[in-house]
Design a protein around this motif. Structure first.
Motif, PDB file in Angstrom:
ATOM      1  N   LEU A 148      -4.603   1.620  18.581  1.00  0.00           N
ATOM      2  CA  LEU A 148      -5.384   2.744  18.064  1.00  0.00           C
ATOM      3  C   LEU A 148      -4.466   3.856  17.580  1.00  0.00           C
ATOM      4  CD1 LEU A 148      -8.152   4.057  17.612  1.00  0.00           C
ATOM      5  CD2 LEU A 148      -8.030   4.933  19.958  1.00  0.00           C
ATOM      6  N   ALA A 149      -3.381   4.098  18.311  1.00  0.00           N
ATOM      7  CA  ALA A 149      -2.435   5.142  17.907  1.00  0.00           C
ATOM      8  C   ALA A 149      -1.786   4.803  16.566  1.00  0.00           C
ATOM      9  CB  ALA A 149      -1.363   5.316  18.992  1.00  0.00           C
ATOM     10  N   ILE A 150      -1.352   3.556  16.404  1.00  0.00           N
ATOM     11  CA  ILE A 150      -0.752   3.124  15.132  1.00  0.00           C
ATOM     12  C   ILE A 150      -1.754   3.281  14.002  1.00  0.00           C
ATOM     13  CG2 ILE A 150       0.096   1.121  13.842  1.00  0.00           C
ATOM     14  CD1 ILE A 150       2.166   2.184  15.754  1.00  0.00           C
ATOM     15  N   GLN A 200     -10.595   4.242  -0.980  1.00  0.00           N
ATOM     16  CA  GLN A 200      -9.332   3.519  -1.068  1.00  0.00           C
ATOM     17  C   GLN A 200      -9.267   2.465   0.034  1.00  0.00           C
ATOM     18  OE1 GLN A 200      -7.058   4.228  -3.565  1.00  0.00           O
ATOM     19  NE2 GLN A 200      -8.476   5.785  -4.344  1.00  0.00           N
ATOM     20  N   ILE A 201      -8.490   1.415  -0.194  1.00  0.00           N
ATOM     21  CA  ILE A 201      -8.444   0.308   0.759  1.00  0.00           C
ATOM     22  C   ILE A 201      -7.915   0.743   2.112  1.00  0.00           C
ATOM     23  CG2 ILE A 201      -6.169  -0.468  -0.049  1.00  0.00           C
ATOM     24  CD1 ILE A 201      -7.143  -3.339   0.588  1.00  0.00           C
ATOM     25  N   TRP A 202      -6.954   1.658   2.149  1.00  0.00           N
ATOM     26  CA  TRP A 202      -6.388   2.079   3.437  1.00  0.00           C
ATOM     27  C   TRP A 202      -7.386   2.906   4.248  1.00  0.00           C
ATOM     28  CZ3 TRP A 202      -5.965   7.428   3.312  1.00  0.00           C
ATOM     29  CH2 TRP A 202      -5.840   8.020   2.045  1.00  0.00           C
ATOM     30  N   VAL A 203      -8.241   3.664   3.576  1.00  0.00           N
ATOM     31  CA  VAL A 203      -9.282   4.402   4.289  1.00  0.00           C
ATOM     32  C   VAL A 203     -10.252   3.407   4.930  1.00  0.00           C
ATOM     33  CG1 VAL A 203     -11.137   6.094   4.086  1.00  0.00           C
ATOM     34  CG2 VAL A 203      -9.087   6.318   2.665  1.00  0.00           C
ATOM     35  N   TYR A 204     -10.643   2.397   4.169  1.00  0.00           N
ATOM     36  CA  TYR A 204     -11.594   1.390   4.639  1.00  0.00           C
ATOM     37  C   TYR A 204     -11.031   0.597   5.814  1.00  0.00           C
ATOM     38  CZ  TYR A 204     -14.964  -2.498   4.189  1.00  0.00           C
ATOM     39  OH  TYR A 204     -15.933  -3.445   4.419  1.00  0.00           O
ATOM     40  N   LEU A 205      -9.807   0.118   5.675  1.00  0.00           N
ATOM     41  CA  LEU A 205      -9.207  -0.722   6.710  1.00  0.00           C
ATOM     42  C   LEU A 205      -9.045   0.050   8.022  1.00  0.00           C
ATOM     43  CD1 LEU A 205      -7.899  -3.409   7.535  1.00  0.00           C
ATOM     44  CD2 LEU A 205      -5.716  -2.501   6.699  1.00  0.00           C
ATOM     45  N   SER A 214       6.908   4.017  -6.543  1.00  0.00           N
ATOM     46  CA  SER A 214       5.528   4.392  -6.869  1.00  0.00           C
ATOM     47  C   SER A 214       4.582   3.986  -5.755  1.00  0.00           C
ATOM     48  CB  SER A 214       5.097   3.722  -8.184  1.00  0.00           C
ATOM     49  OG  SER A 214       5.024   2.315  -8.025  1.00  0.00           O
ATOM     50  N   ASN A 215       3.387   4.558  -5.789  1.00  0.00           N
ATOM     51  CA  ASN A 215       2.296   4.216  -4.877  1.00  0.00           C
ATOM     52  C   ASN A 215       2.732   4.230  -3.413  1.00  0.00           C
ATOM     53  OD1 ASN A 215      -0.392   3.661  -4.427  1.00  0.00           O
ATOM     54  ND2 ASN A 215      -0.201   1.456  -4.728  1.00  0.00           N
ATOM     55  N   TRP A 216       3.425   5.280  -3.031  1.00  0.00           N
ATOM     56  CA  TRP A 216       3.886   5.413  -1.639  1.00  0.00           C
ATOM     57  C   TRP A 216       2.737   5.461  -0.645  1.00  0.00           C
ATOM     58  CZ3 TRP A 216       8.875   8.407  -0.368  1.00  0.00           C
ATOM     59  CH2 TRP A 216       9.877   8.079  -1.278  1.00  0.00           C
ATOM     60  N   ILE A 217       1.540   5.764  -1.131  1.00  0.00           N
ATOM     61  CA  ILE A 217       0.405   5.963  -0.241  1.00  0.00           C
ATOM     62  C   ILE A 217       0.096   4.723   0.603  1.00  0.00           C
ATOM     63  CG2 ILE A 217      -1.405   5.196  -1.834  1.00  0.00           C
ATOM     64  CD1 ILE A 217      -1.576   8.341   0.358  1.00  0.00           C
ATOM     65  N   ILE A 218       0.501   3.534   0.136  1.00  0.00           N
ATOM     66  CA  ILE A 218       0.174   2.321   0.896  1.00  0.00           C
ATOM     67  C   ILE A 218       1.263   1.944   1.903  1.00  0.00           C
ATOM     68  CG2 ILE A 218      -1.233   1.442  -1.000  1.00  0.00           C
ATOM     69  CD1 ILE A 218       1.017  -0.661  -1.430  1.00  0.00           C
ATOM     70  N   PHE A 219       2.353   2.711   1.959  1.00  0.00           N
ATOM     71  CA  PHE A 219       3.404   2.409   2.940  1.00  0.00           C
ATOM     72  C   PHE A 219       2.881   2.425   4.371  1.00  0.00           C
ATOM     73  CE2 PHE A 219       7.775   3.112   0.787  1.00  0.00           C
ATOM     74  CZ  PHE A 219       7.350   2.394  -0.324  1.00  0.00           C
ATOM     75  N   PRO A 220       2.198   3.511   4.808  1.00  0.00           N
ATOM     76  CA  PRO A 220       1.722   3.526   6.193  1.00  0.00           C
ATOM     77  C   PRO A 220       0.807   2.348   6.518  1.00  0.00           C
ATOM     78  CG  PRO A 220       1.584   5.710   5.225  1.00  0.00           C
ATOM     79  CD  PRO A 220       1.904   4.771   4.109  1.00  0.00           C
ATOM     80  N   MET A 221      -0.089   1.969   5.590  1.00  0.00           N
ATOM     81  CA  MET A 221      -0.996   0.855   5.840  1.00  0.00           C
ATOM     82  C   MET A 221      -0.230  -0.451   6.013  1.00  0.00           C
ATOM     83  SD  MET A 221      -4.018  -0.793   3.452  1.00  0.00           S
ATOM     84  CE  MET A 221      -2.808  -1.710   2.453  1.00  0.00           C
ATOM     85  N   ASN A 222       0.774  -0.679   5.178  1.00  0.00           N
ATOM     86  CA  ASN A 222       1.558  -1.915   5.282  1.00  0.00           C
ATOM     87  C   ASN A 222       2.312  -1.982   6.604  1.00  0.00           C
ATOM     88  OD1 ASN A 222       1.814  -3.833   2.694  1.00  0.00           O
ATOM     89  ND2 ASN A 222       1.353  -1.758   2.019  1.00  0.00           N
TER      90      ASN A 222
END
Length: 372
Positions: A11-13, A94-99, A210-218
């Protein structure tokens, strides 16, 4: 709730990843911006206080507090705030919000067990990899994703060997399938980790930047895979848990990974269908005379990038504006683009807009919209 350290760490991650992504795209979560807000219902904007900063601050506070106190009422409040913010602006779909929101759902149960959480998240991950592969089975994936990635990372030109690109989606689909079986689970785990590191490397400042926003999700997904699959203890084919969450969570997860079928008929959002660098989707362009760009505000000029000529007029790709100002791509489904078209036709009355069916440039199928 059976709060062992592994459940709380997952949950923390999850929450920290979502918090970092929100902070990276803070303008997306406010209304004080030049890029349009596209609400599901206009009346929902009445909830905006202090240009939206209050709601997003409450959400960040709930996400932080939920890590230490994973109570059902707090999880419900957190998810309610997310839903309200999503309804206020479809640019936030966005996909990261959904996931990350999906991972919070099991914490609505007061007596959540690690086994139930593991099966739920595992099914979601299988859906992510499966659909991520299926969506890439199209010719645009080679032209727009695979070919540039090979040039950037390996300096290899595979333009004569387009069939090689299909190995990527096939591998992703196999990762999803092999996660189902204990004997192949570790192989899938290591393969999935490699795909995430390749994505992070390619988008890093070393290459595409580019598209650094998906780094945390990955990064979060790497831990999710470890949590669910590394030890390989899940048995999807012999389920004996009799608790309420033990039955409802797998059913909910199966529903979630089935819904992307509706995206094929434009009945489910593009990024909620696990489109991950598939090369699909539509694009939106604003076509204007070059001199007319200078008539816009400073924010508009800074946020837009002129990318090509079209019928002797300059055009901007709207997703470039979105990246520059909000740090996210625009949702690429026709419904969201249609709402943006309505907004731009009001803003640029008498100008020309184009909805293109090519993600990179207005070639092939497209339609021109002349704003009255």
């Amino acid at each position: 709730m059976k709060n062992n350290y592994q459940v709380k760490f997952l949950l923390a991650i999850n929450n920290l990843s979502l918090i970092i992504s929100i902070l990276m795209s803070l303008k997306l979560w406010t209304t004080r911006r030049d890029f349009p807000v596209i609400p599901v219902f206009e009346s929902l904007l009445s909830f905006e206080v202090f240009n939206g900063y209050l709601l997003v601050s409450l959400l960040l506070g709930c996400l932080i507090t939920l890590i230490s106190y994973p109570k059902p009422i707090l999880a419900l409040l957190t998810l309610s705030l997310i839903v309200l913010l999503l309804m206020q602006d479809q640019m936030r779909w966005q996909i990261w919000v959904y996931l990350h929101s999906l991972v919070i759902v099991p914490f609505l149960y007061a007596k959540l067990k690690k086994q139930n959480l593991t099966i739920y998240v595992a099914i979601i991950l299988i859906g992510v990899y499966f659909w991520g592969g299926v969506h890439k089975l199209n010719p645009h994936f080679f032209d727009l994703i695979f070919h540039p990635m090979m040039i950037d990372l390996l300096n290899i030109n595979l333009s004569r060997y387009q069939f090689v690109a299909y190995l990527i989606p096939i591998v992703e689909i196999l990762i999803a399938i092999c996660f189902l079986f204990k004997s192949t689970r570790k192989l899938s785990f290591y393969s999935a980790i490699i795909t995430h590191f390749v994505i992070i490397l390619w988008l890093s400042p070393l290459y595409r930047n580019s598209n650094w926003i998906i780094f945390p999700m990955n990064i979060a997904m790497i831990y999710f895979c470890y949590f669910c699959f590394y030890k390989g203890n899940i048995n999807f084919f012999k389920f004996t848990n009799k608790s309420k969450s033990g039955y409802l969570l797998p059913v909910l997860a199966l529903l979630v990974i089935t819904l992307p079928l509706l995206n094929k008929i434009e009945k489910w959002p593009y990024y909620f269908s696990f489109h991950l660098y598939s090369g699909q989707g539509k694009s939106l362009y604003i076509i204007k005379d070059e001199a007319e760009f200078l008539e816009e505000s400073d924010d508009f000029i800074k946020s837009c990038q002129i990318v090509k000529d079209f019928n002797n007029k300059e055009s901007i790709r709207v997703t470039n504006w979105s990246y520059n100002e909000l740090n996210v791509p625009i949702p690429l489904d026709e419904r969201s683009l249609g709402l943006l078209l309505e907004h731009f036709c009001q803003r640029f009355s008498g100008k020309t807009l184009m909805l293109s069916y090519d993600i990179q440039s207005p070639k092939g199928d497209y339609k021109i919209i002349e704003c009255d």
